[in-house]
Structure formats: structure tokens, C-alpha cells
Write a protein that holds these residues in place. Structure first.
Motif, PDB file in Angstrom:
ATOM      1  N   ASP A  23       0.825  -1.193   0.000  1.00  0.00           N
ATOM      2  CA  ASP A  23       0.000   0.000   0.000  1.00  0.00           C
ATOM      3  C   ASP A  23       0.864   1.250   0.000  1.00  0.00           C
ATOM      4  OD1 ASP A  23      -2.518  -1.433   2.171  1.00  0.00           O
ATOM      5  OD2 ASP A  23      -2.201  -1.585   0.015  1.00  0.00           O
TER       6      ASP A  23
ATOM      7  N   GLN B  40       0.538   1.642  -6.519  1.00  0.00           N
ATOM      8  CA  GLN B  40      -0.630   0.998  -7.124  1.00  0.00           C
ATOM      9  C   GLN B  40      -0.510   0.883  -8.637  1.00  0.00           C
ATOM     10  OE1 GLN B  40      -2.862  -0.567  -5.482  1.00  0.00           O
ATOM     11  NE2 GLN B  40      -1.904   0.022  -3.556  1.00  0.00           N
TER      12      GLN B  40
ATOM     13  N   GLN C 117      -8.227   6.525   0.149  1.00  0.00           N
ATOM     14  CA  GLN C 117      -7.655   5.238  -0.255  1.00  0.00           C
ATOM     15  C   GLN C 117      -6.474   5.491  -1.189  1.00  0.00           C
ATOM     16  OE1 GLN C 117      -8.744   2.352   1.065  1.00  0.00           O
ATOM     17  NE2 GLN C 117     -10.286   3.495   2.243  1.00  0.00           N
TER      18      GLN C 117
ATOM     19  N   LYS D 297      -9.541   0.016  -4.407  1.00  0.00           N
ATOM     20  CA  LYS D 297      -9.678   0.067  -2.958  1.00  0.00           C
ATOM     21  C   LYS D 297     -10.737   1.078  -2.535  1.00  0.00           C
ATOM     22  CE  LYS D 297      -5.215  -1.666  -1.400  1.00  0.00           C
ATOM     23  NZ  LYS D 297      -4.067  -1.433  -0.512  1.00  0.00           N
TER      24      LYS D 297
ATOM     25  N   LEU E 184      -6.731  -6.683  -6.831  1.00  0.00           N
ATOM     26  CA  LEU E 184      -6.642  -5.258  -7.113  1.00  0.00           C
ATOM     27  C   LEU E 184      -6.178  -5.042  -8.555  1.00  0.00           C
ATOM     28  CD1 LEU E 184      -5.133  -3.854  -3.802  1.00  0.00           C
ATOM     29  CD2 LEU E 184      -7.519  -3.936  -4.527  1.00  0.00           C
TER      30      LEU E 184
END
Length: 608
Positions: A3, A104, A334, A339, A363
Motif C-alpha cells: 500500500d 498501485q 484510499q 480500494k 486489485l
């Protein structure tokens, strides 16, 4: 992927098509096809062959990162050599070396902007390098680079030195022998501060361009639908509360982004048995209505509205209307769009006292998700070619993206609005596309169709029952099960399944009316079948399934003049009696014979 964003040294690679705007003005469709073909056949394979990773596709452009400048330059050489050999579009490539932030699946920072500026400076068919990148290869390349001097880059305080290599790049020998990992030489320049970029900027533009039909994934035929009077039958004695998640609103972004995110929240709730959730297309029909009006239109006990007050990743502020009044749920920031929607779905489940799904959600990188949403929009608008291009872009960004493969299979199948000719064969091919994928809603629907057209009605109903059990809020799954039950002669069970589908999707789109017409015809209700088919054709005049039912139904009533009109449309499309009959896999011989007789009496030719 962690994350927490990570800083990493990387070779940043930016590629663009030379003269793209001019070519788009001359031949938009042809140019887009060329771009996609070149990305698939040449650019993506070369990047992956040299340990690169595609970060995003930007129309005609590509952003990728490599572990070393050596790898990036070798990939550039392979790509430009391939473009020079074939009848490919002409390319420019820029390569920089520097520190980026990876979060991400995307990369951010000033060094990315510098790479983009270098691409614009590169000669057609060649490459431009920053000083840091050039220092890594200058003693390995037997050709002389042109010194392009210093150049300004927007928001970068110091000018950037650039070096360029033209057509000689295409004959570059291998540089990989004992190639070191990417690292700047001493004195190669101080690190610049890295600033974040709003992750959804490209998403907003893509969705705004795609229009408001984004969320009808694999569901063509949605038009200005009207709600049908509710049926009395339901499958459960005590139904779970019906909730409607309305299209979210946005404070600063385009409305299409809010609509897209609310659709993803609805999909995240599809497997929850303790709630009944209104399907995306019916929720879209209530966009802009006050909560009490939306509840009345949709028959919902609870209405959930959402607002994105700032950039999307700052969170979604939810309001739940119904029950004892109104409750507000605060926005939760987020780190990615998947997410963000998962958090909103979790907030809804907690509010209604439902358990959270077990297991870790897959994801999807934001850029791949955006291409997926664009594909859904284009499918809903009937732009099949553009939808196919967006799906291929999504799979280039994330080759393992199962949902994109499902949508590709649904696009090929085109069950309810496509041609009836070859429908059984298309169902088999669509199922073969999805071999090995988990049993998601779209996968189960296609497997059920392939089994039914393949003469295995028992297997088809097994898939449909699994779909009902695992995804009780998949309205299209209940619709499919209703049709299969009618074909199997289980009319009462079919009516109950259809009632559930209509409760979840009360504003009926054309595909529901088409399949409802087929159910009614299978049960011998010719007049009701012809009427339902007529309503479907008002919404989607090209729906051959509805044309065939209306033709056979009116013919069965002796109204041959009226039956001749839809029959003539089918004949004009080249459809034969055998092809039409093959698209109606009736379990009962009597229903199949009624269909054949009706179509034949209305004038559909037996062969060509």
C-alpha cells in the motif's frame, strides 16, 4: 503490491506516434486500429522481452519503466527497427534515468515529465536520452549521439540536457553483455523533489470521452426504458431489503467518473445474500432524482447516494436514505480506485449488519480499470469496435485481467442484439475463451449458454443455479435462469426467477424484453410474446431475437401481414429459417415446431 508508495531508481521510457493528430483527422478508425495493432504486435512484446513493464497506454503513447537504461535502449532499438521494416507508424522515444514514486501500479515524479519532454525532442525513428541516461550507454554504443543542448521542461527549475540518436538506432548491436544496473554516475545531477500526480486525471478524461453509458458492462440494448408493472410472484418468502446505489456525484471531476465508481460498488455487492441490490442500469435510470423519487421508481427500501468532494482517492461520502431517516458515512481516503470502491462497499455492508466477504480482493491497476470502464461504456452505446479496442488496451496493461477476457467473450457472443446466424457456434467459442477462469458472473452466464446451445440443458441449469447461489444480486443471472427454466418446461419456476430479475432490475432494458418475449413464446403465449418483442424492438430495432419472436408469434395468431414486416427484416439480413431455429434451443419439440411453422408461414426462406 504494497500500500505504501515506494521510491525507486528506474529507466523511464516514453513512446509516442509521430503525426498522430493529423492522421486521426484524416482517418480516425484506421489510425486507431494501426496504433493498437502496433502496440500488440511490436511494442508490448519488445518491452517485456527486455524486462520492462508497461505502466500505462495513453492513446497513441506508451509509458514504461525498465531496470536499466541498457534494457530501455535495447527495447527502443528493437521497436524502431521493427517499425522501419514493416508498414508501421513512425515513432519517437524518450528515455530518462531517475527516481520515481511507484504506487498501485503507476509511476509519478518529475523524472516522468522529463522523459515525456525528451520524447518530443527525439528524431522520428530514433531516441532522445537525458544526460543521466546517456552516461549509462555512451561508452557502449558505437554511434555518435547528437547533442541537442539544454531544454526547458514545465515545472522543472533547471533545463535538461538532451542527446539524440536517429536511424542508426535500428542497427544497434547488443548492449547487454555485462550490462550494469541503472544508477547515475557521480556528479550526474542532484535528485529532484518528487510530486504526486492526481491518479484519476486520465480516468476522468477517458470516461468523459466515453459518455454516460459506462456501466452497462456487456449489456447492449439499454435505451430510454420504462418500468414494467411488478409481478406478484417472488422466489423467497421473506425477501432481503432492496437497496439502490445511485450514481455518485463529483465535486471537481466529470460526472462520468462518479457514475463509474458507483457501478463498481454495485458489482462488489453482487455476492451478498443478505441484501438485494438494484442493478446498475436501473440505478442509472434514477440518476439525478431526489432519494424519495428514486425509491419510488425502483421499489427500493433504501437509497444510497454518494459524493466525491475532491480528487477521487480522498474518498466517497455516502448518505443512506430510508428506514428511520438518513445516515451519513464519512469519506475514507484510499490509495487506488479499486480500494476506493471496495471501501465504500464495506461501509454499506457494515451499516446493514452484513459480514464482509472473506479473502483478499484482486486489485486491478487503475489504468487497466479505466480501460475496462471505457469498454463498458462503449458496449452500452453500441460502439463494439471501440469497446474491443479498450478491452485490448486493458489486457496490454494487465494481461491477467479476467474481467476484460469475459467482456471480450460477451462481445463476440452478442447474445441478445447480435445476429442469430451462428449464435450456437459463437456461444461455444465464447466459453472456450474463458477456460480456466474462476466462476465469476459473466463466466457462469456464458458457460450456461454454451451448454444450452450444445444440447446439455441440465448442465446449463447447473451453471445458472451456481450463479444464483454465488451471486444472488446478479439480475442478469436470474434472467438467464428464468429463460432456461422456461425452455425446460418449468414455467412456474421460470416465472419466479424472472420476478427476482425484475425486482433487481425494475427499469427493464431491451435485452430483458427480448428474452421475456422468448420465454412467453416457449410457454405458448403467442400474443404476450409478440407484444413483449414489440416493446423490445421499440428500444433496440436491430434485436434479431425479438424480430424472430414477433414474427413467429404474430404468425401463430394468424396476423400474417403484421408478421411479414419483422420477417422481412430478418430475410434482408440474410437469415434463413434453419439459422433462426438454431438460435432457439427449445427443450420441447412442440415449441420448436411452432417457431419453424410461424417463421415459414411469414415468409422466412428455408435456405439461400
Amino acid at each position: 503490491m504494497p500500500d505504501k508508495p515506494q521510491r525507486r531508481l528506474a529507466a523511464i521510457f516514453v513512446l509516442d506516434v509521430s503525426g498522430f493528430s493529423r492522421m486521426m483527422a484524416e482517418d480516425e478508425a484506421g489510425t486507431l486500429n494501426q496504433v493498437l495493432a502496433q502496440q500488440q504486435s511490436l511494442i508490448a512484446p519488445a518491452i517485456r522481452a527486455h524486462q520492462g513493464r508497461i505502466v500505462k497506454l495513453m492513446g497513441d503513447g506508451v509509458l514504461a519503466v525498465f531496470p536499466s537504461v541498457i534494457s530501455a535502449v535495447e527495447a527502443a532499438a528493437e521497436i524502431q527497427a521493427g517499425a522501419a521494416r514493416g508498414r508501421h507508424l513512425k515513432l519517437r522515444i524518450g528515455i530518462n534515468l531517475g527516481e520515481v514514486i511507484i504506487a498501485q501500479g503507476d509511476v509519478y515524479g518529475d523524472e516522468v515529465n522529463i522523459a515525456a519532454r525528451l520524447e518530443a525532442l527525439a528524431p522520428v525513428g530514433g531516441v532522445a536520452l537525458s544526460a543521466a541516461a546517456y552516461s549509462q550507454v555512451r561508452n557502449r554504443i558505437p554511434y555518435r549521439f547528437d547533442d541537442l543542448g539544454l531544454h526547458e521542461v514545465k515545472n522543472i527549475p533547471e533545463p535538461v540536457q538532451a542527446y539524440a540518436l536517429g536511424e542508426e538506432l535500428t542497427s544497434l548491436p547488443s548492449l547487454s553483455q555485462a550490462a550494469p544496473q541503472a544508477r547515475p554516475e557521480p556528479g550526474g545531477g542532484a535528485k529532484r523533489s518528487v510530486r504526486g500526480v492526481w491518479i484519476a486525471a486520465a480516468a476522468c478524461a477517458a470516461l468523459a470521452a466515453a459518455g454516460g453509458g459506462w456501466w452497462l458492462a456487456g449489456q447492449p440494448g439499454f435505451r430510454d426504458s420504462q418500468p414494467e408493472m411488478p409481478l406478484p410472484a417472488v422466489e423467497a418468502a421473506r425477501l432481503p431489503p432492496l437497496i439502490a446505489v445511485l450514481p455518485f456525484t463529483t465535486g471537481s471531476g466529470p460526472p462520468e467518473l462518479g457514475h463509474a465508481l458507483s457501478g463498481e460498488v454495485i458489482r462488489a455487492l453482487s455476492s451478498i445474500p443478505g441484501l438485494a441490490v438494484v442493478a446498475p442500469d436501473s440505478s442509472l435510470a434514477a440518476a439525478g432524482l431526489p432519494p424519495e423519487r428514486a425509491a419510488e421508481l425502483l421499489g427500493a427500501e433504501y437509497v444510497i447516494s454518494g459524493h466525491l468532494p475532491g480528487p477521487p482517492l480522498q474518498g466517497i461520502r455516502l448518505q443512506i436514505h430510508g428506514g428511520s431517516g438518513r445516515a451519513g458515512l464519512p469519506a475514507r481516503p484510499q490509495t487506488s480506485l479499486p480500494k476506493l470502491t471496495a471501501a465504500a462497499a464495506a461501509d454499506i455492508l457494515v451499516y446493514f449488519g452484513q459480514p464482509l466477504p472473506s479473502g483478499r480482493a484482486v486489485l486491478v491497476p487503475d489504468q487497466a480499470l479505466m480501460q475496462l470502464l471505457v469498454a463498458r461504456s462503449k458496449l452500452a452505446e453500441g460502439e463494439r469496435g471501440a469497446a474491443g479496442l479498450a478491452l485490448q488496451q486493458a489486457l496490454l496493461l494487465e494481461p491477467g485481467l479476467a474481467e476484460a477476457r469475459v467482456l471480450q467473450a460477451m462481445l463476440e457472443l452478442d447474445f441478445l442484439t447480435g445476429p442469430l446466424a451462428g449464435l450456437p457456434q459463437r456461444a461455444v467459442r465464447a466459453a472456450q475463451r474463458l477456460e480456466g477462469l474462476p466462476a465469476a458472473p459473466g463466466v457462469l452466464r456464458i458457460r450456461a449458454l454454451a451448454a444450452q446451445f450444445g444440447g446439455r440443458p441440465g448442465a446449463a441449469l447447473d451453471h445458472a443455479r451456481m450463479l444464483q447461489q454465488e451471486y444472488p444480486n446478479d439480475a442478469d443471472g436470474h434472467l438467464l435462469r428464468a429463460w432456461l427454466l422456461h425452455l425446460a418446461g418449468q414455467g412456474a419456476a421460470g416465472e419466479a426467477a424472472y420476478a427476482t430479475a425484475r425486482r433487481l432490475n425494475p427499469v427493464l432494458p431491451a435485452r430483458y424484453r427480448s428474452l421475456r418475449a422468448a420465454m412467453l413464446f416457449a410457454s405458448g403465449r403467442d400474443e404476450a410474446a409478440a407484444a413483449a418483442a414489440g416493446l423490445a424492438l421499440e428500444m433496440e430495432p436491430r434485436a434479431q431475437l425479438a424480430l424472430a419472436v414477433r414474427c413467429a408469434g404474430l404468425s401463430g395468431l394468424g396476423r400474417f401481414d403484421e408478421a411479414g414486416r419483422p420477417c422481412a427484416q430478418l430475410a434482408a439480413a440474410g437469415l434463413t429459417l434453419e439459422q433462426a431455429a438454431g438460435a432457439f434451443p427449445h427443450g420441447a419439440a412442440a415449441a420448436q415446431q411452432r417457431l419453424r411453422t410461424g417463421l415459414s408461414l411469414a415468409g422466412l426462406p428455408g435456405q439461400r
